[in-house]
Design an enzyme around this catalytic site. Structure first.
Site, mmCIF file in Angstrom:
data_model
loop_
_atom_site.group_PDB
_atom_site.id
_atom_site.type_symbol
_atom_site.label_atom_id
_atom_site.label_comp_id
_atom_site.label_asym_id
_atom_site.label_seq_id
_atom_site.Cartn_x
_atom_site.Cartn_y
_atom_site.Cartn_z
ATOM 1 N N ILE A 70 0.902 -1.147 0.000
ATOM 2 C CA ILE A 70 0.000 0.000 0.000
ATOM 3 C C ILE A 70 0.944 1.200 0.000
ATOM 4 O O ILE A 70 1.551 1.520 1.017
ATOM 5 C CB ILE A 70 -0.956 0.004 1.208
ATOM 6 C CG1 ILE A 70 -1.859 -1.234 1.171
ATOM 7 C CG2 ILE A 70 -1.800 1.282 1.202
ATOM 8 C CD1 ILE A 70 -2.819 -1.350 2.345
ATOM 9 N N PRO A 71 1.103 1.840 -1.159
ATOM 10 C CA PRO A 71 2.246 2.727 -1.413
ATOM 11 C C PRO A 71 2.201 4.110 -0.772
ATOM 12 O O PRO A 71 2.137 5.142 -1.442
ATOM 13 C CB PRO A 71 2.254 2.826 -2.939
ATOM 14 C CG PRO A 71 0.809 2.698 -3.312
ATOM 15 C CD PRO A 71 0.241 1.704 -2.335
ATOM 16 N N CYS A 72 2.325 4.159 0.543
ATOM 17 C CA CYS A 72 2.332 5.439 1.245
ATOM 18 C C CYS A 72 3.580 6.260 0.920
ATOM 19 O O CYS A 72 3.584 7.474 1.122
ATOM 20 C CB CYS A 72 2.196 5.228 2.746
ATOM 21 S SG CYS A 72 3.407 4.120 3.472
ATOM 22 N N HIS A 73 4.608 5.614 0.375
ATOM 23 C CA HIS A 73 5.820 6.350 -0.013
ATOM 24 C C HIS A 73 5.557 7.296 -1.179
ATOM 25 O O HIS A 73 6.346 8.189 -1.434
ATOM 26 C CB HIS A 73 6.953 5.372 -0.359
ATOM 27 C CG HIS A 73 6.653 4.450 -1.488
ATOM 28 N ND1 HIS A 73 5.919 3.286 -1.307
ATOM 29 C CD2 HIS A 73 6.971 4.512 -2.802
ATOM 30 C CE1 HIS A 73 5.814 2.672 -2.471
ATOM 31 N NE2 HIS A 73 6.429 3.396 -3.399
#
Length: 158
Positions: free
Chosen positions: A125-128
């Site tokens: 889950i690409p919070c970056h």
């Protein structure tokens, strides 16, 4: 029962954990919100084989979209942020304000940042991919150097 294992990656050692509901945690072992196995968890690398393979392909720049069953925990607001994060395309970024707009809460950019910080499944889950409104790298549980590495990886293989 939660099953877990450790993997080595381009961003350091990661804990990967899940159960029959799906993948539950990815934790940077050097991060500030590090997760450690609880006493009733079982170490079982083979159980997490699909997640390990997909993470390995991602780090090689050969996987742009994960296809894993996910089981993140959180409040309804946090889960809405996590769902919206999954729609941010590989190699692209958005601001916290844009993410707040996407979930229909335009004045909640700080709360979105808080939910982002509690993401139990970073990378998948690409919070970056969420950055400051001025384009700066801000806030990432694994540290800004890891955030930069992940964004650089995606830009290189976009």
């Amino acid at each position: 029962m939660i099953r877990y294992c450790y993997i080595e990656s381009m961003v350091g050692r990661l804990l990967v954990a899940g159960n029959e509901g799906g993948l539950r945690y990815i934790s940077f072992m050097e991060g500030k919100h590090r997760i450690t196995p609880e006493i009733d968890w079982k170490e079982d690398r083979s159980y997490l084989g699909k997640a390990i393979r997909q993470l390995d392909l991602y780090f090689q720049g050969r996987l742009k979209q994960f296809s894993l069953k996910l089981a993140p925990q959180g409040t309804p607001f946090q889960l809405s942020v996590l769902r919206a994060l999954q729609d941010v395309p590989y190699g692209e970024t958005i601001s916290y304000g844009e993410l707040a707009q996407r979930i229909g809460r335009p004045k909640a950019s700080r709360a979105v940042g808080g939910a982002n910080a509690r993401n139990p499944l970073p990378i998948v889950i690409p919070c970056h991919r969420v950055i400051g409104s001025n384009g700066s790298l801000v806030g990432f549980g694994g540290g800004l150097e890891i955030k930069r590495k992940l964004l650089d990886l995606e830009r290189t293989h976009r």
